[in-house]
Enzyme design. Structure first.
Site, PDB file in Angstrom:
ATOM      1  N   TYR A  41       0.814  -1.210   0.000  1.00 28.23           N
ATOM      2  CA  TYR A  41       0.000   0.000   0.000  1.00 28.23           C
ATOM      3  C   TYR A  41       0.851   1.266   0.000  1.00 28.23           C
ATOM      4  O   TYR A  41       0.442   2.294  -0.528  1.00 28.23           O
ATOM      5  CB  TYR A  41      -1.032  -0.039   1.128  1.00 28.23           C
ATOM      6  CG  TYR A  41      -2.196  -0.891   0.709  1.00 28.23           C
ATOM      7  CD1 TYR A  41      -3.152  -0.379  -0.172  1.00 28.23           C
ATOM      8  CD2 TYR A  41      -2.298  -2.223   1.060  1.00 28.23           C
ATOM      9  CE1 TYR A  41      -4.191  -1.164  -0.638  1.00 28.23           C
ATOM     10  CE2 TYR A  41      -3.335  -3.019   0.595  1.00 28.23           C
ATOM     11  CZ  TYR A  41      -4.276  -2.475  -0.252  1.00 28.23           C
ATOM     12  OH  TYR A  41      -5.297  -3.244  -0.732  1.00 28.23           O
ATOM     13  N   HIS A  75      -5.421  -2.863   6.698  1.00 32.03           N
ATOM     14  CA  HIS A  75      -4.739  -3.859   5.878  1.00 32.03           C
ATOM     15  C   HIS A  75      -3.761  -4.717   6.686  1.00 32.03           C
ATOM     16  O   HIS A  75      -3.013  -5.500   6.114  1.00 32.03           O
ATOM     17  CB  HIS A  75      -4.015  -3.178   4.719  1.00 32.03           C
ATOM     18  CG  HIS A  75      -4.963  -2.662   3.682  1.00 32.03           C
ATOM     19  ND1 HIS A  75      -5.772  -3.517   2.969  1.00 32.03           N
ATOM     20  CD2 HIS A  75      -5.265  -1.413   3.261  1.00 32.03           C
ATOM     21  CE1 HIS A  75      -6.526  -2.799   2.147  1.00 32.03           C
ATOM     22  NE2 HIS A  75      -6.253  -1.525   2.303  1.00 32.03           N
TER      23      HIS A  75
END
Lengths: 753, 753
Positions: B278, B435
């Site tokens: 990410y 996440h």
């Protein structure tokens, strides 16, 4: 006269280039070396040293290796270990180093290499008589320094070359001593003491024959040479006798020896019935002995034997590789073995030299990056240096099986578009001796260097000692050889020929047609009538390049005509991850096996469902490419998602998946499928390109013993009809067929429009 | 004054290079472009065109792509599909092509590119007001042209750049029309209409902030710029509110906007708490907006913000890659994503230009083979052309986590020996927002570019439409995030923090020591006290390079001090084929799962046995290399051979194996293991080199909360003792320990002799 003149010139040359103070005159006396290296070749090579890079590099590498071995000292341990173990590995190293040292002695004239070979041979001679056989009795033919005669034969094939190189340098009493105490008894051990090993038609026996023949040539021992070429006297043998690896001991016609081993397993096209992996292994003894025979027994014209089959065999073998040069693992074959192996370096060089100087072979040699250190390697290196190489483009081809070429074969359909290649390998060959698998009409598919639909290959970790001493694993017989391990139909859960070697050896499929002349429609078709008595199997594989689709797709028509209702399983052994299925399926809470024998006992049933449609699709992702199987189904067909790995207590098997289409309680039927590589996934761009199939369905309109009519429907609605004539393979015969109320006329096996 | 002078010079330059008959004067009026491309940069670039290969090649490629898109015609479909589907892909293509077309218009002065952007924007403006949101309501923040606001933000970030490039070329009434009917409403949609999306600290929201900020800068809309930088007014929000992907909506401190997204998820070392996958995704908006702010709001000194963290983040991210440049898949990460991705091209160029011109970045840019088409890319291309690059050697390093750098971190131990590299990635970082995975004190191991002991990564096929529209799969939550999917201890079959996001977010491990100063003994150690209340976990990983052994080996000491008896599972997620085990095990006739929750429900138990020894060995073969795990055991420890794949009805999971050491009914204990890469298998030569471990065993002599003493016994009998001080991480503290009747004294955390 010519010979004497040559020798005179040679001795002059030799003396003139002896400028190393450690050097000695080698070949004044005239005879040796004359096996692989010859005095003439030595002279030619020495005149070129420093001028031909690839040859010099190979020589430098050999020197480096042998110098390191000399530095380390001579180590001839008492035999103890299986393959992969210390003593096994050391004896292998020894023969490889001796062979190279012999060459180095000849080419560099440094006596230390001769001394190294001599001292090692004396060590071998010393311990040879002190024990009967290797302590591990696991082989059907237990060896001396190795656990099987095969490896001892390797030893003798290589060591004969080393011995030849120092023969004339050794005092006569030493050659007599070695001949009497090591080499002659060793040759006898491998032949008369192991007749079942020596007298067989089998790659092992080829090594045995050549070992005896090579040392016979070195010692000028005509008895050994004859024994090598024609085998031992067989006396009153039982031709049906089988050895403990399951193969017949004797050739069907009772022949034996090197020439029988050329005659029988090679088809006229140069295909070796055991398969490419063993052909690769056998190519070295076949060709190195042929070279030796050509040098010492030129009247035998060995390279012309059986219409030049030994040279053809090299071409056939190179064609039995994927885009990376790795051999198709037909029958027992360890994946990853490729034409980079040293036996293929020799084979390519020898085939180039003694064949027609095929410039395509040079490009293979260039990839190999190394040459054989003799006249053949010199020639290859010189011609590479002169940039004579041509690309070795592997085209579609058919290779017959059987010594007369009438026992089925292998059909390879290829697509070559620069770096993008597809290769479909269709196997309708004969049993393949004891290394054969029970996989009539199976096929495998490759894209570039990657397997798409695999042949499992063998179950073995060659030379990994922890895995059964590097030998075959039990699962080779219980899984890898079975029909279900291959992409072909299994009837009623029983392997072809009921997994009976004798039955398999008596039968083989028949080619129906092979026609790759139209690059947009390449077809190969074969029939098998004996795998299941009462059932006739007819499989046709077509590689179609449609202008509207980027890559060719495969159409697979498997027609079964039977005299009773059966269960038919058609597995596709894919790799990677399932992306989508058109059919519903369920997965069990606990896994059980798919069956209890014929390899089914090694397969977990991970999921199953019912087709419930006239055509199903199965899409998977592997190697960053999307593939789809589109297959015509009866609604009640079962689809099984399977994975190898059950009943595998030592984790010997790979846990590879397959999708199986199962037709239950069915008599005559036709599996019709499309297999396509249609898209790519790029994990850096995270783009899935063409992730969906180009087809919406495939239908069997009608199928019987005369004709099979198929409809292919593309995603955009376009349709194609494919009709196959199942009985007459003549490409000029006129056919008429009523296709959905329309009369269709064409000539030849297929109609496609 | 300076500005006006600059503009004057620029306009002269521009006029002078307008020699294309389709060309127009672009920037006489002065303002635009000024976002990423500036008038000055355009001028500099044009003067260099044709001189800097890598820049020219990138430009030519962009031209090729956009020309093809223009040829194809404008296509702005009504939104319909999920990721991977047609409308989704087309809208993605559109913004990418517009961004490039804007650049091409500026650099090549060909009006067709401006027309292409204009016409497409007018299409978007036409349909924008005609519908409320995308028809697929699967996101927590449904977008307009895409199924989630995230993708719409992508659109606006790229399209803002295109708009800036043609802004001054457009008639004023058209910019007013577009501002009013498309851009301002779109910016409002992504912010005021989606406050839960916009006001979050999360990579998604960063995109949202930047989208609004970029278009704000283009339109000189200070309200949007402020909204972007500081977020929406939050009013009376509940900081504990969670969104439907399981993460908190608001930052702990209630901050929002771009600056909050720089402040909070980045540690001072530039580590981004969600993980490298990410971070890679977020680097583009972070850095492109920073570049735009630097151009338009230089007083903000954005590149100096938080001690220059944005530049540091690029360095951190490049260090979070394996030898192939692929990001370590910590937390949710799709494998295969690498620094070749376009966001890293921008990041590297921007970091080079606005940072210290770190010459190592040039070698990354060289590998990337492409540059950003602006001043930063030009500078990189020029310096590459001048051969200024230095190798980017990834050294061992520690990256702290947490906005203040005090919430654990990542420790990377590396070994670099030319092409031979090892990388151990130890994760003792914080939760990582939504996440994050529940894998405290887990590690993964890489050899060259290959995974040896893997982190499973995420369960998702990004942009593969057939797999849940390319979105996260259910198994991400039911398997991939769970502790058992990682190489760390699971207590009583329950994931860390009971798999509770709030608990996880409140806690993090603490680094004990990181010391890579001695290349022959690199150590990293951390503790976690909250994953299991009452249990303290302390794991130390050491990479030792012993002179007698070719490659380093890893010592893994996992110490558990608990207040009760528990079951401890320590899995090692290897790949490939089991070669040998020192322990006996049995395999079941049918497979059942290892448990019914916390990810155990996705694991098949393929075999199990009892250690029955004080040390076990487990050897496997993968990527043609042999690896061995040597682990100290209690005799009664259970060894489980496991494989992922159970309860996976869509075959979403990879069927990867693991070996699990299970200690039952145990209170305090220490797992001590050696992991080594020790040999190779060559399938062409069929040689297994060093197929056996270098060790005979590892023993835990004693272990408590103060000290852990280990004995390592090499195969040749040599022994080493390792003592770790578990409480005091000071490297100068003196320790005394009675080791098997011998007093041992040393300073610092470890003794190794």
């Amino acid at each position: 006269m010519l010979k004497i003149a040559k020798l005179f010139i040679l001795s002059i040359l030799f003396i003139s280039c002896s400028n190393n103070k450690d050097s000695v005159d080698v070949t004044d006396s005239g005879n040796h070396p004359n096996l692989i290296l010859t005095s003439q070749a030595v002279s030619e090579i020495k005149s070129q040293l420093g001028a031909i890079p690839i040859f010099d590099e190979t020589l430098a590498l050999a020197k480096e290796e042998v110098d390191a071995a000399i530095e380390k000292g001579i180590d001839v341990p008492m035999p103890k270990d299986m393959a992969g173990g210390y003593t096994h590995t050391q004896h292998k190293l020894n023969y490889a180093n001796m062979q190279k040292a012999g060459v180095l002695f000849q080419l560099l004239e440094d006596e230390k290499y001769a001394i190294f070979v001599r001292d090692m041979l004396l060590e071998y001679a010393k311990i040879f008589p002190t024990f009967d056989t290797h302590p591990e009795p696991r082989s059907y033919a237990t060896g001396k320094f190795f656990w099987q005669c095969l490896n001892d034969s390797n030893w003798l094939v290589y060591t004969s070359q080393a011995y030849d190189c120092i023969y004339d340098w050794l005092p006569k009493d030493q050659t007599e001593y070695l001949n009497k105490n090591l080499f002659r008894p060793y040759a006898d051990f491998l032949s008369v003491k192991n007749p079942k090993y020596f007298n067989r038609v089998h790659n092992h026996s080829t090594w045995g024959n050549v070992a005896v023949g090579m040392i016979g040539l070195v010692m000028d021992d005509e008895e050994l040479i004859n024994r090598s070429l024609y085998g031992l006297d067989k006396g009153d043998v039982d031709l049906n006798e089988k050895d403990n690896d399951g193969g017949f001991i004797y050739d069907k016609e009772g022949k034996a020896g090197f020439l029988a081993n050329v005659d029988s397993p090679f088809s006229p096209d140069g295909f070796y019935t055991e398969g490419p992996y063993y052909q690769r292994y056998a190519m070295y003894p076949f060709l190195i002995f042929a070279e030796a025979l050509e040098n010492k027994k030129p009247d035998l014209k060995i390279f012309e034997y059986k219409d030049g089959v030994l040279i053809k065999a090299v071409d056939a073998l190179l064609n039995l590789t994927d885009a990376d040069g790795e051999f198709f693992p037909l029958n027992d074959g360890q994946k990853g073995m490729s034409y980079y192996t040293s036996s293929l370096v020799s084979a390519v060089d020898i085939a180039y030299y003694y064949g027609s100087q095929d410039a395509r072979l040079l490009s293979v040699a260039k990839n190999q990056g190394t040459v054989q250190l003799d006249a053949t390697g010199l020639k290859v290196a010189q011609d590479l240096n002169a940039n004579k190489e041509q690309p070795f483009v592997k085209e579609s081809m058919m290779l017959s099986d059987g010594s007369k070429g009438d026992e089925g074969g292998i059909g390879i359909l290829r697509y070559n578009n620069q770096e993008e290649t597809l290769a479909l390998v269709y196997k309708y060959a004969a049993q393949g001796l004891s290394h054969g698998h029970y996989d009539k009409l199976s096929f495998s598919l490759y894209e570039n260097g990657d397997e798409v639909l695999q042949d499992y290959g063998l179950s073995r970790f060659v030379n990994v000692e922890q895995k059964n001493g590097g030998g075959y694993l039990k699962e080779n017989k219980t899984y890898a050889k079975h029909t279900i391990a291959h992409n072909t139909v299994v009837q009623n859960g029983v392997s072809h020929y009921k997994y009976d070697f004798e039955t398999g050896s008596k039968n083989h499929p028949e080619q129906f047609i092979f026609d790759a002349s139209d690059k947009s429609f390449q077809i190969v078709s074969a029939k098998e009538k004996n795998a299941y008595p009462g059932s006739e199997m007819h499989r046709t594989l077509i590689m179609i390049k449609d202008d509207a689709i980027e890559k060719p797709f495969i159409v697979d028509i498997f027609n079964l005509q039977a005299n009773a209702k059966n269960q038919y399983d058609l597995p596709f052994h894919y790799f990677g991850q399932i992306i989508a299925t058109s059919f519903e399926y369920s997965v069990p809470k606990s896994l059980s096996t798919l069956g209890d024998k014929y390899g089914y006992n090694h397969i977990w049933k991970e999921g199953n469902g019912t087709a419930n449609a006239e055509s199903i699709q199965f899409t998977w992702l592997d190697n960053r490419r999307f593939y789809t199987l589109t297959s015509a189904t009866d609604k009640k067909d079962e689809i099984i998602l399977a994975r190898v790995g059950a009943n595998d207590p030592k984790f010997n098997l790979r846990k590879d998946p397959s999708v199986i289409i199962r037709k239950n309680n069915t008599q005559n039927t036709t599996f019709a499928s499309i297999i396509e590589s249609h898209g790519t996934y790029n994990p850096v761009k995270e783009v899935a390109a063409n992730a969906y199939s180009n087809f919406s369905k495939i239908e069997v309109i009608s199928s019987d013993e005369d004709y099979t009519a198929i409809k292919i429907v593309f995603k955009n609605g376009r349709e194609k009809n494919l009709i196959l004539a199942n009985k007459d393979s003549n490409q000029t015969t006129a056919h008429n067929f009523k296709l959905e109320d329309k009369n269709v006329n064409w000539k030849g096996v297929y109609y496609y429009k």
